[in-house]
Design an enzyme around this catalytic site. Structure first.
Site, PDB file in Angstrom:
ATOM      1  N   LYS A 172      -4.811   2.610  -3.355  1.00 31.34           N
ATOM      2  CA  LYS A 172      -4.088   2.006  -2.238  1.00 31.34           C
ATOM      3  C   LYS A 172      -5.003   1.850  -1.020  1.00 31.34           C
ATOM      4  O   LYS A 172      -4.892   0.884  -0.267  1.00 31.34           O
ATOM      5  CB  LYS A 172      -2.854   2.835  -1.891  1.00 31.34           C
ATOM      6  CG  LYS A 172      -1.753   2.769  -2.946  1.00 31.34           C
ATOM      7  CD  LYS A 172      -1.311   1.346  -3.204  1.00 31.34           C
ATOM      8  CE  LYS A 172      -0.136   1.273  -4.148  1.00 31.34           C
ATOM      9  NZ  LYS A 172       0.327  -0.122  -4.392  1.00 31.34           N
ATOM     10  N   TYR A 203      -4.104   7.363  -7.074  1.00 34.05           N
ATOM     11  CA  TYR A 203      -3.104   6.507  -6.438  1.00 34.05           C
ATOM     12  C   TYR A 203      -3.479   6.180  -4.998  1.00 34.05           C
ATOM     13  O   TYR A 203      -3.599   5.012  -4.622  1.00 34.05           O
ATOM     14  CB  TYR A 203      -1.724   7.163  -6.489  1.00 34.05           C
ATOM     15  CG  TYR A 203      -0.640   6.304  -5.892  1.00 34.05           C
ATOM     16  CD1 TYR A 203      -0.222   5.144  -6.546  1.00 34.05           C
ATOM     17  CD2 TYR A 203      -0.041   6.630  -4.679  1.00 34.05           C
ATOM     18  CE1 TYR A 203       0.771   4.334  -6.003  1.00 34.05           C
ATOM     19  CE2 TYR A 203       0.945   5.832  -4.138  1.00 34.05           C
ATOM     20  CZ  TYR A 203       1.348   4.686  -4.795  1.00 34.05           C
ATOM     21  OH  TYR A 203       2.314   3.881  -4.253  1.00 34.05           O
ATOM     22  N   SER A 258       0.846  -1.183   0.000  1.00 32.62           N
ATOM     23  CA  SER A 258       0.000   0.000   0.000  1.00 32.62           C
ATOM     24  C   SER A 258       0.888   1.242   0.000  1.00 32.62           C
ATOM     25  O   SER A 258       1.960   1.255  -0.615  1.00 32.62           O
ATOM     26  CB  SER A 258      -0.949  -0.029   1.202  1.00 32.62           C
ATOM     27  OG  SER A 258      -1.807   1.086   1.178  1.00 32.62           O
ATOM     28  N   SER A 259       0.496   2.284   0.704  1.00 33.61           N
ATOM     29  CA  SER A 259       1.265   3.520   0.720  1.00 33.61           C
ATOM     30  C   SER A 259       0.815   4.385   1.889  1.00 33.61           C
ATOM     31  O   SER A 259      -0.369   4.396   2.258  1.00 33.61           O
ATOM     32  CB  SER A 259       1.062   4.291  -0.588  1.00 33.61           C
ATOM     33  OG  SER A 259       1.575   5.608  -0.497  1.00 33.61           O
TER      34      SER A 259
END
Length: 285
Positions: free
Chosen positions: A173, A169, A155-156
Site C-alpha cells: 500500500k 500489506y 491504499s490503507s
C-alpha cells in the site's frame, strides 16, 4: 429519499474487486449517480453476487452495468477487463472512453517478517501493486485527453501505523501511494490520480476477531474523533461492536463517498494526493 444528483451521468467507471464489501459500495456510489459501471471480480464463486449487483444497479439507477471475471493477480487480467469493457460499451465501432478507475482489488497478508512466505509475498505484490499499474496501462489509450479522467488507488491507514504483521500489506500500500504520485505527473493531461487511505471499515471482519485483537484496537479507536457512536443514528449492531473495539469503524458508504469526491468534475485541481478516510484516526500531512 430522493435519488442523489447524477454527477457522473454517462461516464464509465471501472471498479476492481467490486462484487462485495467496499468494492460493491464504490460501484453503487457511481451507479447511483449516473455512471455506467464495470464490476470486476476474481473467482467463479463471486459470479452470482456480481450479476445480482449489476441487475440491481440497472433497474434501480437506469445505468448499464457489466460484470467481468478476471483475476488481476495474473499478468493478463487487467487487459481482460479493459477488452471486455470495450467490447460491451463500444458496440458497432462506437466511441469508447474510460472515465473513472478505482483500483480497489487487494489481498491482505498478515505474516510477520520471521515467517514471511516468498510466494505469498509475491502474490500480494502482484495484486496490490502490479495489477493497478497494468490496468492503467491497458486503459491508457481510452482515457480522456482533456484532464477529465479520474483514477483512485485504494491504499490503507496501515502505511503509517507500523502495525505488526504488515510487511507485505502495508508495504504494498505504501508502494501504491508512491506510484500514485508518479502517475499524477505522467497522466496529467488525461486524468487526476489520487490515493484514498481508509482506516477500519464495517466489512463484517471486526465482529469475528478474537478478543485479544479487539483489545489491541481500543487505544487507536478511542483516539479517533469520529469513532464515537451516536444513539439513534448508528445501528444496534454497530453500537455493540463499538463497545468491543473502542469505537465504530466507518460505514462502507461513508468511505465510498470520499472516493467519489476525488472523482467529481469539480475535483480537477487535486492530483497526487493521499486522502485520509479514517474518521480522523489517520491524519495526512
Amino acid at each position: 429519499m430522493a435519488p442523489p444528483f447524477r454527477v457522473y451521468e454517462g461516464k464509465l467507471a471501472i471498479v476492481t474487486g467490486a462484487s462485495r464489501s467496499f468494492g460493491a459500495a464504490c460501484a453503487e456510489h457511481f451507479a447511483s449517480r449516473g455512471a455506467n459501471v464495470v464490476i470486476n471480480y476474481a473467482t467463479e464463486g463471486s459470479t452470482a453476487k456480481a450479476q445480482a449487483l449489476a441487475k440491481d444497479f440497472e433497474s434501480k439507477y437506469n445505468v448499464k452495468a457489466l460484470t467481468v471475471q478476471a483475476d488481476l493477480s495474473k499478468a493478463e487480467g487487467p487487459q481482460q477487463v479493459v477488452d471486455a469493457a470495450k467490447g460491451h460499451f463500444a458496440k458497432d465501432g462506437g466511441r469508447f472512453q474510460i472515465d473513472i478507475i478505482v483500483n480497489n482489488a487487494a489481498t491482505v497478508n498478515g505474516q510477520r517478517l520471521d515467517e514471511l512466505d516468498l510466494d505469498l509475498f509475491q502474490q500480494t505484490f502482484d495484486l496490490n501493486c502490479r495489477a493497478p499499474a497494468l490496468l492503467i496501462k491497458a486503459a491508457f489509450p481510452y482515457l480522456p485527453t482533456d484532464r477529465s479522467g479520474r483514477i483512485v488507488n485504494i491504499s490503507s491507514a496501515t502505511t503509517t501505523w507500523g502495525v505488526f504483521g504488515q510487511t507485505s500489506y502495508a508495504g504494498t500500500k505504501g508502494a501504491i501511494e508512491a506510484m500514485t504520485r508518479v502517475w499524477a505527473r505522467e497522466l496529467a493531461e488525461r486524468a487526476t490520480v489520487n490515493a484514498v487511505s481508509p482506516g477500519p471499515m464495517d466489512t463484517g471482519l471486526y465482529s469475528t476477531l478474537p478478543e485479544e485483537i479487539k483489545e489491541t484496537l481500543k487505544p487507536q479507536n478511542n483516539l479517533t474523533p469520529l469513532a464515537a457512536t451516536r444513539e439513534g443514528v448508528d445501528t444496534p449492531q454497530m453500537l455493540t461492536l463499538a463497545k468491543e473495539i473502542g469505537g465504530r469503524p466507518g460505514y462502507l458508504e461513508e468511505v465510498a463517498g470520499i472516493v467519489g469526491i476525488c472523482c467529481l468534475p469539480e475535483s480537477g485541481w487535486m492530483t497526487g494526493n493521499q486522502v485520509s478516510a479514517s474518521g480522523g484516526g489517520h491524519f495526512v500531512r
